[in-house]
Design an enzyme around this catalytic site. Structure first.
Site, PDB file in Angstrom:
ATOM      1  N   TRP A  84       2.890   0.449  -4.208  1.00  0.00           N
ATOM      2  CA  TRP A  84       3.234   1.237  -3.021  1.00  0.00           C
ATOM      3  C   TRP A  84       4.594   1.932  -3.149  1.00  0.00           C
ATOM      4  O   TRP A  84       5.044   2.578  -2.204  1.00  0.00           O
ATOM      5  CB  TRP A  84       3.226   0.346  -1.777  1.00  0.00           C
ATOM      6  CG  TRP A  84       1.854  -0.014  -1.304  1.00  0.00           C
ATOM      7  CD1 TRP A  84       1.146  -1.155  -1.586  1.00  0.00           C
ATOM      8  CD2 TRP A  84       1.002   0.776  -0.475  1.00  0.00           C
ATOM      9  NE1 TRP A  84      -0.080  -1.113  -0.980  1.00  0.00           N
ATOM     10  CE2 TRP A  84      -0.199   0.053  -0.290  1.00  0.00           C
ATOM     11  CE3 TRP A  84       1.141   2.027   0.134  1.00  0.00           C
ATOM     12  CZ2 TRP A  84      -1.256   0.543   0.484  1.00  0.00           C
ATOM     13  CZ3 TRP A  84       0.087   2.510   0.899  1.00  0.00           C
ATOM     14  CH2 TRP A  84      -1.089   1.769   1.062  1.00  0.00           C
ATOM     15  N   TYR A 141      -2.189  -0.522   6.734  1.00  0.00           N
ATOM     16  CA  TYR A 141      -3.224  -1.547   6.870  1.00  0.00           C
ATOM     17  C   TYR A 141      -2.823  -2.797   7.649  1.00  0.00           C
ATOM     18  O   TYR A 141      -3.502  -3.189   8.609  1.00  0.00           O
ATOM     19  CB  TYR A 141      -3.727  -1.965   5.486  1.00  0.00           C
ATOM     20  CG  TYR A 141      -4.324  -0.835   4.700  1.00  0.00           C
ATOM     21  CD1 TYR A 141      -5.628  -0.402   4.926  1.00  0.00           C
ATOM     22  CD2 TYR A 141      -3.581  -0.181   3.720  1.00  0.00           C
ATOM     23  CE1 TYR A 141      -6.177   0.641   4.207  1.00  0.00           C
ATOM     24  CE2 TYR A 141      -4.121   0.866   2.994  1.00  0.00           C
ATOM     25  CZ  TYR A 141      -5.422   1.282   3.244  1.00  0.00           C
ATOM     26  OH  TYR A 141      -5.962   2.317   2.538  1.00  0.00           O
ATOM     27  N   CYS A 210      -7.285   4.637   2.902  1.00  0.00           N
ATOM     28  CA  CYS A 210      -8.412   5.004   2.040  1.00  0.00           C
ATOM     29  C   CYS A 210      -9.582   4.067   2.315  1.00  0.00           C
ATOM     30  O   CYS A 210     -10.707   4.508   2.486  1.00  0.00           O
ATOM     31  CB  CYS A 210      -8.003   4.927   0.573  1.00  0.00           C
ATOM     32  SG  CYS A 210      -6.792   6.178   0.111  1.00  0.00           S
ATOM     33  N   ARG A 230     -13.158   5.944   2.378  1.00  0.00           N
ATOM     34  CA  ARG A 230     -13.313   7.395   2.497  1.00  0.00           C
ATOM     35  C   ARG A 230     -12.932   8.120   1.217  1.00  0.00           C
ATOM     36  O   ARG A 230     -13.519   9.140   0.862  1.00  0.00           O
ATOM     37  CB  ARG A 230     -12.439   7.921   3.651  1.00  0.00           C
ATOM     38  CG  ARG A 230     -10.959   7.767   3.407  1.00  0.00           C
ATOM     39  CD  ARG A 230     -10.073   8.545   4.357  1.00  0.00           C
ATOM     40  NE  ARG A 230      -8.681   8.353   3.977  1.00  0.00           N
ATOM     41  CZ  ARG A 230      -8.008   9.129   3.127  1.00  0.00           C
ATOM     42  NH1 ARG A 230      -8.605  10.161   2.572  1.00  0.00           N
ATOM     43  NH2 ARG A 230      -6.747   8.884   2.838  1.00  0.00           N
ATOM     44  N   ASP A 233     -10.447   6.369  -5.748  1.00  0.00           N
ATOM     45  CA  ASP A 233      -9.963   6.627  -7.100  1.00  0.00           C
ATOM     46  C   ASP A 233     -10.694   5.654  -8.030  1.00  0.00           C
ATOM     47  O   ASP A 233     -10.318   4.498  -8.145  1.00  0.00           O
ATOM     48  CB  ASP A 233      -8.446   6.414  -7.129  1.00  0.00           C
ATOM     49  CG  ASP A 233      -7.829   6.525  -8.507  1.00  0.00           C
ATOM     50  OD1 ASP A 233      -8.581   6.590  -9.504  1.00  0.00           O
ATOM     51  OD2 ASP A 233      -6.591   6.527  -8.593  1.00  0.00           O
ATOM     52  N   HIS A 271     -14.169   9.532  -7.103  1.00  0.00           N
ATOM     53  CA  HIS A 271     -13.765  10.550  -8.066  1.00  0.00           C
ATOM     54  C   HIS A 271     -12.959  10.013  -9.241  1.00  0.00           C
ATOM     55  O   HIS A 271     -12.401   8.912  -9.178  1.00  0.00           O
ATOM     56  CB  HIS A 271     -12.923  11.622  -7.352  1.00  0.00           C
ATOM     57  CG  HIS A 271     -11.800  11.039  -6.536  1.00  0.00           C
ATOM     58  ND1 HIS A 271     -11.932  10.799  -5.188  1.00  0.00           N
ATOM     59  CD2 HIS A 271     -10.547  10.644  -6.872  1.00  0.00           C
ATOM     60  CE1 HIS A 271     -10.804  10.279  -4.723  1.00  0.00           C
ATOM     61  NE2 HIS A 271      -9.950  10.162  -5.725  1.00  0.00           N
TER      62      HIS A 271
END
Length: 376
Positions: A84, A141, A210, A230, A233, A271
């Protein structure tokens, strides 16, 4: 699990539905699919990738951090967890410039930006006051899981007129505790949800969630968990997410006195990043041929041969964005043979009292790590 991950990876790179797009915010190209799902039976072993090493302690530290409701990276930095760092630095950089801690808002990934980020992380670790002021990510989160905003009415009398106002409860709604208590009352209900996507607070977060929503399900014997993610990686994030939510499933099953069942992973945009500049343009311009070549590659030896050919054809990566071509990284994994999955045991403690020493990973013998850069 590993074979399923590799099969899914090949599908992203080669299916007729796979597409290329350029991400303007990150300045990177990516190959992606939209809308997929994988299922992992946690009784077959803990789904930690074996075709490259994935840091189990890093996963465990982050999950402990989430379950504490914390959003400041001080705990992570103190435990040498740096996933992070970039987002927190970016989130706070403009404010630090205003207070003359850094001279300017540097271009992301420039030499000056990288040097300033390293200095920033060192200050987070060594200076608690600095960390308290500049180490927060906003309501990400942990905040949403344990402190979802709750507003309570109060009545005030102002100039002789009584009016009702709403004030924010500092504790909010503990979604984790609520879902545990909900399952204890009605284990078979379809209402056991935890949401991290809070539209009211998205703009205050360093990064919109994410992994946005998860649901618990049980037949009274075993616990299943489904995650909707959503943005995915596939090279760096997804193996981490699979392990993290499988570990969370194990923790919650233990808390509820249930056996583990399935972790179901539902994907939005999944992706592989293709790098920036000329590297990304190469994938764009050769996309159809690239997909065809991947589609007709099947054995580890074939993938290794294709990777060697590809490395000879690809332009160099842009300076400051080295390692952001993740496609070559997954091809290296496809050229490896999966190994047996490890097992995980957790101490018999409440979920909110777990520490890093309470997690034990056994039988993990992965292939060496494949280093790539996280895109932020």
């Amino acid at each position: 699990m590993v074979k399923q991950y590799l099969k899914h990876s090949k599908e992203i790179l080669s299916s007729k539905s796979a597409k290329f797009k350029f991400n303007e915010r990150r300045g990177l190209g990516r190959i992606y699919l939209f809308g997929c799902q994988n299922r992992y039976d946690l009784n077959e072993g803990f789904p930690l990738l074996t075709t490259k090493r994935v840091g189990f302690k890093t996963i465990s530290h982050e999950l402990i951090w989430f379950l504490s409701g914390e959003t400041n990276i001080k705990y992570l930095a103190d435990n040498n967890v740096h996933i992070w760092d970039d987002d927190t630095f970016n989130h706070n950089l403009e404010g630090m410039v205003k207070e003359s801690i850094f001279p300017e808002v540097f271009t992301k990934y420039s030499e000056e930006w990288l040097a300033a980020r390293e200095k920033y992380v060192k200050m987070i670790k060594e200076d608690s006051e600095f960390a308290a002021r500049w180490g927060d990510l906003g309501p990400v989160y942990g905040s949403q899981w344990l402190h979802w905003p709750k507003f309570s009415p109060i009545t005030l009398e102002i100039n002789g007129e009584r009016k009702e106002y709403y004030v924010k409860d500092p504790n909010g709604i503990n979604q984790i505790e609520s879902v545990i208590q909900g399952m204890k009352k009605d284990v078979a209900s379809a209402r056991h949800m935890v949401n991290a996507w809070n539209p009211q607070e998205i703009s205050d977060m360093a990064l919109p969630p994410c992994h946005t929503l998860f649901q618990l399900n049980s037949d009274g014997k075993q616990l299943d968990l489904q995650l909707y993610q959503r943005a995915c990686d596939m090279f760096l994030g997804v193996p981490f997410n699979i392990a993290s939510y499988s570990l969370l499933t194990t923790i919650l099953a233990k808390e509820l006195g249930l056996k583990v069942g399935e972790f179901v992973h539902t994907f939005g945009d999944v992706h592989f990043y293709c790098g920036a500049g000329e590297r990304a343009k190469w994938y764009r311009d050769n996309f159809d041929e690239f997909k065809h070549r991947i589609r007709n590659t099947n054995t580890p030896e074939d993938y290794q041969s294709f990777l060697e050919e590809l490395n000879n054809e690809l332009p160099p990566e842009d300076k400051g964005k080295e390692g952001m071509d993740h496609v070559t990284g997954i091809l290296e994994q496809l050229a490896r043979t999966p190994k047996a999955l490890p097992t995980v045991t957790i101490a018999n403690k409440p979920y909110n009292e777990l520490e890093i020493g309470d997690f034990r990973l056994e039988g993990y013998n992965p292939e060496p790590a494949i280093r790539r850069t996280l895109a932020v």
